[in-house]
Write a protein that holds these residues in place. Structure first.
Motif, PDB file in Angstrom:
ATOM      1  N   ARG A  21     -12.617   0.278  -2.316  1.00 54.54           N
ATOM      2  CA  ARG A  21     -11.369  -0.177  -2.939  1.00 54.54           C
ATOM      3  C   ARG A  21     -10.253   0.857  -2.758  1.00 54.54           C
ATOM      4  NH1 ARG A  21     -12.217  -1.158  -8.759  1.00 54.54           N
ATOM      5  NH2 ARG A  21     -14.428  -0.677  -8.646  1.00 54.54           N
ATOM      6  N   LEU A  22     -10.599   2.121  -2.848  1.00 55.04           N
ATOM      7  CA  LEU A  22      -9.600   3.169  -2.607  1.00 55.04           C
ATOM      8  C   LEU A  22      -9.131   3.155  -1.159  1.00 55.04           C
ATOM      9  CD1 LEU A  22     -11.148   6.064  -4.727  1.00 55.04           C
ATOM     10  CD2 LEU A  22      -8.821   5.148  -4.998  1.00 55.04           C
ATOM     11  N   MET A  23     -10.052   2.929  -0.236  1.00 51.17           N
ATOM     12  CA  MET A  23      -9.662   2.891   1.168  1.00 51.17           C
ATOM     13  C   MET A  23      -8.759   1.699   1.460  1.00 51.17           C
ATOM     14  SD  MET A  23     -12.954   4.285   3.326  1.00 51.17           S
ATOM     15  CE  MET A  23     -12.036   4.194   4.872  1.00 51.17           C
ATOM     16  N   MET A  24      -9.039   0.555   0.861  1.00 49.54           N
ATOM     17  CA  MET A  24      -8.192  -0.608   1.081  1.00 49.54           C
ATOM     18  C   MET A  24      -6.822  -0.425   0.445  1.00 49.54           C
ATOM     19  SD  MET A  24      -9.871  -2.369   3.111  1.00 49.54           S
ATOM     20  CE  MET A  24      -8.615  -3.656   3.198  1.00 49.54           C
ATOM     21  N   ALA A  25      -6.780   0.202  -0.734  1.00 45.81           N
ATOM     22  CA  ALA A  25      -5.492   0.489  -1.366  1.00 45.81           C
ATOM     23  C   ALA A  25      -4.691   1.471  -0.507  1.00 45.81           C
ATOM     24  CB  ALA A  25      -5.712   1.067  -2.766  1.00 45.81           C
ATOM     25  N   ALA A  26      -5.367   2.484   0.019  1.00 48.45           N
ATOM     26  CA  ALA A  26      -4.692   3.473   0.860  1.00 48.45           C
ATOM     27  C   ALA A  26      -4.203   2.858   2.165  1.00 48.45           C
ATOM     28  CB  ALA A  26      -5.641   4.635   1.158  1.00 48.45           C
ATOM     29  N   TYR A  27      -4.974   1.932   2.705  1.00 48.79           N
ATOM     30  CA  TYR A  27      -4.594   1.268   3.958  1.00 48.79           C
ATOM     31  C   TYR A  27      -3.238   0.586   3.811  1.00 48.79           C
ATOM     32  CZ  TYR A  27      -5.220  -1.735   8.103  1.00 48.79           C
ATOM     33  OH  TYR A  27      -5.072  -2.357   9.312  1.00 48.79           O
ATOM     34  N   THR A  28      -2.987   0.027   2.649  1.00 46.24           N
ATOM     35  CA  THR A  28      -1.691  -0.626   2.396  1.00 46.24           C
ATOM     36  C   THR A  28      -0.622   0.381   2.000  1.00 46.24           C
ATOM     37  OG1 THR A  28      -2.705  -2.726   1.767  1.00 46.24           O
ATOM     38  CG2 THR A  28      -0.496  -2.289   0.915  1.00 46.24           C
ATOM     39  N   ARG A  42      -0.995   6.367  -8.091  1.00 44.19           N
ATOM     40  CA  ARG A  42      -0.638   5.062  -7.549  1.00 44.19           C
ATOM     41  C   ARG A  42      -1.829   4.441  -6.814  1.00 44.19           C
ATOM     42  NH1 ARG A  42       5.075   3.795  -4.463  1.00 44.19           N
ATOM     43  NH2 ARG A  42       4.824   1.512  -4.346  1.00 44.19           N
ATOM     44  N   LEU A  43      -2.571   5.245  -6.101  1.00 46.88           N
ATOM     45  CA  LEU A  43      -3.759   4.763  -5.411  1.00 46.88           C
ATOM     46  C   LEU A  43      -4.796   4.246  -6.407  1.00 46.88           C
ATOM     47  CD1 LEU A  43      -4.067   7.648  -2.808  1.00 46.88           C
ATOM     48  CD2 LEU A  43      -3.842   5.231  -2.199  1.00 46.88           C
ATOM     49  N   ALA A  47      -6.245   0.470  -6.739  1.00 44.72           N
ATOM     50  CA  ALA A  47      -7.672   0.257  -6.505  1.00 44.72           C
ATOM     51  C   ALA A  47      -8.442  -0.073  -7.780  1.00 44.72           C
ATOM     52  CB  ALA A  47      -8.284   1.502  -5.864  1.00 44.72           C
ATOM     53  N   ARG A  48      -7.768   0.063  -8.914  1.00 41.91           N
ATOM     54  CA  ARG A  48      -8.382  -0.188 -10.224  1.00 41.91           C
ATOM     55  C   ARG A  48      -9.570   0.745 -10.464  1.00 41.91           C
ATOM     56  NH1 ARG A  48      -8.423  -4.868  -7.801  1.00 41.91           N
ATOM     57  NH2 ARG A  48     -10.658  -5.185  -8.134  1.00 41.91           N
ATOM     58  N   PHE A  58     -13.411  11.129  -3.134  1.00 45.33           N
ATOM     59  CA  PHE A  58     -12.640  11.915  -2.162  1.00 45.33           C
ATOM     60  C   PHE A  58     -12.151  13.202  -2.812  1.00 45.33           C
ATOM     61  CE2 PHE A  58     -12.133   7.457  -0.919  1.00 45.33           C
ATOM     62  CZ  PHE A  58     -12.543   7.502   0.403  1.00 45.33           C
ATOM     63  N   SER A  59     -12.032  14.249  -2.014  1.00 48.05           N
ATOM     64  CA  SER A  59     -11.572  15.535  -2.543  1.00 48.05           C
ATOM     65  C   SER A  59     -10.068  15.553  -2.776  1.00 48.05           C
ATOM     66  CB  SER A  59     -11.956  16.664  -1.577  1.00 48.05           C
ATOM     67  OG  SER A  59     -11.362  16.457  -0.295  1.00 48.05           O
ATOM     68  N   GLY A  60      -9.342  14.617  -2.166  1.00 46.55           N
ATOM     69  CA  GLY A  60      -7.894  14.551  -2.331  1.00 46.55           C
ATOM     70  C   GLY A  60      -7.294  13.484  -1.441  1.00 46.55           C
ATOM     71  N   ARG A  61      -5.962  13.374  -1.456  1.00 44.95           N
ATOM     72  CA  ARG A  61      -5.293  12.354  -0.629  1.00 44.95           C
ATOM     73  C   ARG A  61      -5.585  12.555   0.843  1.00 44.95           C
ATOM     74  NH1 ARG A  61       0.595  11.847  -0.568  1.00 44.95           N
ATOM     75  NH2 ARG A  61       0.478  14.114  -0.429  1.00 44.95           N
TER      76      ARG A  61
END
Length: 202
Positions: A21-28, A42-43, A47-48, A58-61
């Motif tokens: 979910r974090l990866m999909m949120a970041a992709y957008t 915001r991420l 991603a909820r 993840f260790s960070g952005r």
């Protein structure tokens, strides 16, 4: 030790779900508003997941950006490989198929094009190694394709030629991403094919 199941999911499955979910949120979000403007908060909202859950994944952005970028590159390499596998058995045919496969796949989703050709640079030095690995993957593919047709090879260093044409293709796609009036995709393809053909002609 696998952890207690919750809502039918094991601890490992919940972690994988939050990561995806974090990866999909970041992709957008990394595509728009972009990497510099996208905060961890915001991420997490998109991603909820909680901030704590973010750092379990993840260790960070920058680590999240690398994971998203690596996935984009891997999927693109697969698309190009598939295009080459069905291309005519000639250097011109493979050049056309490979470039069309790359450009068509990348531009099919503008988020992918933005992340691969603009935002990865805005992420800074932390993505340098990932970018070099991606360039190495594409340059190897070009060199192996060209080496199958030794009679068409110019005297210049093949590896340097591959790097040069990759750079040209990247600049064409940066123009497509950032231009107020993007050039048509077929024009990007035909221009890149012209550059590749001229570069790999004795």
């Amino acid at each position: 030790m696998t952890g207690r199941a919750y809502r039918g999911m094991s601890a490992e499955q919940r972690l994988a779900d939050r990561r995806e979910r974090l990866m999909m949120a970041a992709y957008t979000l990394f595509a728009s508003p972009g990497f510099p403007a996208t905060t961890i908060e915001r991420l997490c909202t998109a991603a909820r997941v909680s901030n704590r859950a973010f750092y379990e994944c993840f260790s960070g952005r920058e680590a999240l950006m690398q994971a998203v970028y690596d996935r984009c590159v891997d999927e693109t390499l697969q698309a190009v490989a598939a295009a080459l596998a069905t291309a005519p058995n000639s250097l011109d045919g493979r050049i056309e198929a490979g470039i069309a496969g790359y450009v068509t796949f990348v531009t099919k989703d503008p988020r992918r094009a933005h992340i691969m050709h603009v935002e990865v640079r805005r992420a800074g030095d932390c993505l340098t190694t990932a970018r070099q690995r991606a360039v190495r993957g594409f340059s190897t593919m070009i060199e192996e394709t060209a080496s199958a047709f030794p009679d068409r090879m110019p005297a210049e260093n093949t590896h340097l030629l591959a790097l040069g044409v990759i750079g040209a293709l990247q600049e064409l796609l940066i123009e497509w991403v950032l231009s107020d009036v993007p050039p048509p995709v077929d024009q990007v393809i035909s221009t890149a094919v012209h550059i590749f053909r001229r570069s790999f002609t004795p």
